[in-house]
Design an enzyme around this catalytic site. Structure first.
Site, PDB file in Angstrom:
ATOM      1  N   CYS A   1      -5.362  -2.674   3.085  1.00 48.01           N
ATOM      2  CA  CYS A   1      -5.158  -2.482   4.519  1.00 48.01           C
ATOM      3  C   CYS A   1      -6.360  -2.943   5.343  1.00 48.01           C
ATOM      4  O   CYS A   1      -6.675  -4.127   5.405  1.00 48.01           O
ATOM      5  CB  CYS A   1      -4.816  -1.022   4.791  1.00 48.01           C
ATOM      6  SG  CYS A   1      -4.133  -0.749   6.456  1.00 48.01           S
TER       7      CYS A   1
ATOM      8  N   GLU B   1       0.840  -1.199   0.000  1.00 45.35           N
ATOM      9  CA  GLU B   1       0.000   0.000   0.000  1.00 45.35           C
ATOM     10  C   GLU B   1       0.878   1.253   0.000  1.00 45.35           C
ATOM     11  O   GLU B   1       1.840   1.347   0.755  1.00 45.35           O
ATOM     12  CB  GLU B   1      -0.890  -0.004   1.247  1.00 45.35           C
ATOM     13  CG  GLU B   1      -1.744   1.242   1.398  1.00 45.35           C
ATOM     14  CD  GLU B   1      -2.436   1.324   2.746  1.00 45.35           C
ATOM     15  OE1 GLU B   1      -3.361   2.147   2.880  1.00 45.35           O
ATOM     16  OE2 GLU B   1      -2.049   0.583   3.672  1.00 45.35           O
TER      17      GLU B   1
ATOM     18  N   LYS C   1      -9.787   1.947  -2.952  1.00 48.50           N
ATOM     19  CA  LYS C   1     -10.219   1.572  -1.610  1.00 48.50           C
ATOM     20  C   LYS C   1     -11.596   2.149  -1.301  1.00 48.50           C
ATOM     21  O   LYS C   1     -11.840   3.335  -1.503  1.00 48.50           O
ATOM     22  CB  LYS C   1      -9.201   2.061  -0.570  1.00 48.50           C
ATOM     23  CG  LYS C   1      -9.478   1.545   0.838  1.00 48.50           C
ATOM     24  CD  LYS C   1      -8.397   1.982   1.813  1.00 48.50           C
ATOM     25  CE  LYS C   1      -8.654   1.384   3.202  1.00 48.50           C
ATOM     26  NZ  LYS C   1      -7.655   1.838   4.190  1.00 48.50           N
TER      27      LYS C   1
END
Length: 520
Positions: free
Chosen positions: A385, A266, A333
């Site tokens: 994440c 990430e 995301k």
């Protein structure tokens, strides 16, 4: 010396509440003492016996302080890195812990309201029902924080075989059922419920041996995961971006032509995609020449009529179709971390945070349902994440033809704490639930390959700069959980809740009737 027992007894209960809550943290990684989950939950149920609503709520709150105060105190590290203010991170941690403790408080209050008397209906049936509801609320309110859900503690325990059937929440449900049976044995001196609890653990263990997936060895590929181990301080400095890219390129170039896929974590490129467009196009050509693909985290800048929207994204380089800005083969995301990636009441709160020397990013949200990444003829369900702990979101984006799961992360925010290990434990559960291997690429650990049964195959040590060269074999097949989701569990929850309430009320009415006859 005279001791006031009426004063001491509540103090002992408060101490037991705190200690049994703290014991729950030992059930999770890196400690992995799965029986501690039953001990902790049993402690909560026992403490609340023969309590009124106010007392039960207070003990439930203290139990929550014990659990979350020890289990998520690693968050203060990230707050400190953002603000550098010692008093502030302590205050914010106290607020967070107190907020999370409200859910066991609510559970305890509802338990006393609906099942005021000690009975098998309260302990064995009412508790898992109410816990499921309050845990759902914790995973939903303010975008949710389902960390330290006890089902995850069983990833290596005897109940792990439940995950591919009904999901991690079902494991939590059974843990509450088992804990309630043990407490009932303790209070009523009746050993039959304890024997039933042990039988549940023993009889469900063979489910761990079932395999809901089938390997495809003819499609095995070579993958290189690059762990850059870049400090958070460096990530925030513009003049460090080129040295960071040089590190990743240094470890990537030898893999070109040898690995089908190279994966960076990430925000491996902690800058917007527009700025590095030329570099990315050159790298894309080099990768295509070596028949190697690169998956990397990056900040996407998407033009709008009012400027740009920024996304925490994953892009793919090296595919047969040349890379270009806004190419479709990417992931944005969806679930943004409050106050880390997005803020509520943006203008007001950002002004307040600036007075505390806090700088907060504000990303835009990707769609909830997104296409899979197509990389080297592999179909990949991706997350970034925090999203890997959201079982419903991962399952909703999962497809029957998914080859494997991917999560990229940067746990550098949490330093040398238990946080990254808990995060890794939850990522492993996604593999077990869906029957797919998982690739986990992180900045400073834990970078790993997890098999489709949730067991780690290979991993890099934390806080090292290195590459993990592995061979990953895709799997196929659909687990019952992947097919049905959580509907079977919630059907059972509401059905058992209704039955437990009905028979509990019948017991109360019968006891009242008998008491009236005796009085006459």
């Amino acid at each position: 010396m005279f001791i006031n027992l009426r004063f001491l007894f509540p103090r002992l209960r408060e101490l037991l509440a705190l200690s049994s809550g703290a014991c729950g943290t030992l059930a999770f990684s890196p400690y992995d003492l799965w029986p501690a989950a039953i001990v902790s939950l049993s402690g909560l149920l026992a403490i609340n016996l023969k309590c009124n609503v106010r007392q039960a709520g207070w003990y439930g709150f203290l139990w929550g302080v014990g659990l979350f105060g020890t289990g998520v105190n690693w968050i203060h590290i990230s707050i400190t890195q953002l603000s550098g203010s010692f008093p502030l991170h302590i205050i914010l941690m106290i607020i967070l812990t107190a907020y999370l403790a409200l859910y066991p408080l609510l559970f305890s209050i509802l338990l006393v309201i609906f099942w005021p008397h000690t009975s098998i209906w309260r302990l064995a049936f009412g508790t898992p029902v109410l816990w499921s509801i309050t845990e759902y609320l914790r995973a939903w309110i303010f975008t949710g924080f389902p960390w330290l859900e006890f089902g995850y503690s069983q990833i290596d325990g005897p109940l792990r075989g439940i995950a591919p059937l009904f999901g991690v929440q079902a494991i939590t449900f059974i843990l509450l059922l088992v804990s309630g049976l043990f407490v009932y044995t303790f209070t009523k001196q009746n050993f039959l419920p304890a024997l039933i609890a042990v039988a549940i653990l023993v009889l469900l263990y063979p489910l761990c041996l079932l395999r809901w997936y089938k390997s495809q060895p003819n499609r095995t590929i070579n993958v290189t995961l690059v762990q850059g181990n870049i400090s958070q301080v460096a990530k925030g400095q513009v003049n460090q971006i080129k040295p960071m890219l040089d590190i990743y390129l240094k470890y990537t170039l030898p893999a070109i032509g040898n690995a089908q896929i190279v994966i960076w974590p990430e925000s491996a490129i902690p800058d917007n995609e527009l700025t590095h467009h030329t570099l990315l196009m050159e790298l894309d050509k080099q990768l295509r020449a070596g028949n190697t693909r690169l998956i990397t985290g990056i900040i996407e800048a998407s033009p709008t009529t009012n400027g740009y929207n920024y996304y925490n994204s994953i892009i793919v380089l090296g595919e047969s179709t040349p890379y270009f800005l806004s190419s479709k083969n990417r992931y944005k995301k969806h679930h943004l971390v409050p106050f880390g990636e997005t803020v509520f009441l943006k203008r007001i709160i950002q002004s307040l945070l600036r007075t505390c020397n806090l700088q907060m990013l504000s990303f835009s949200k990707g769609r909830y349902l997104q296409d899979q990444l197509l990389v080297s003829d592999m179909k990949i369900t991706a997350t970034i994440c925090y999203e890997i702990i959201l079982g419903t979101q991962v399952r909703d984006n999962f497809r029957s033809d998914t080859d494997f799961l991917l999560t990229v992360s940067n746990d550098g925010w949490f330093g040398d704490s238990i946080g990254p290990w808990q995060h890794f434990q939850m990522a492993r559960m996604r593999s077990l639930e869906l029957g797919r291997p998982l690739l986990r690429s992180t900045n400073n650990g834990i970078t790993a390959l997890v098999n489709a049964d949730g067991k780690p195959v290979a991993q890099l040590p934390q806080f090292t700069r290195n590459v993990l060269n592995i061979r990953i074999t895709p799997t196929k097949g659909i687990t019952p959980y992947a097919y049905l989701g959580s509907w079977p569990l919630w059907t059972v929850v509401f059905l058992i809740g209704y039955i437990a309430l009905f028979f509990s009320r019948q017991d109360i009415l019968n006891k009242s009737y008998i008491k009236k006859i005796d009085n006459k």
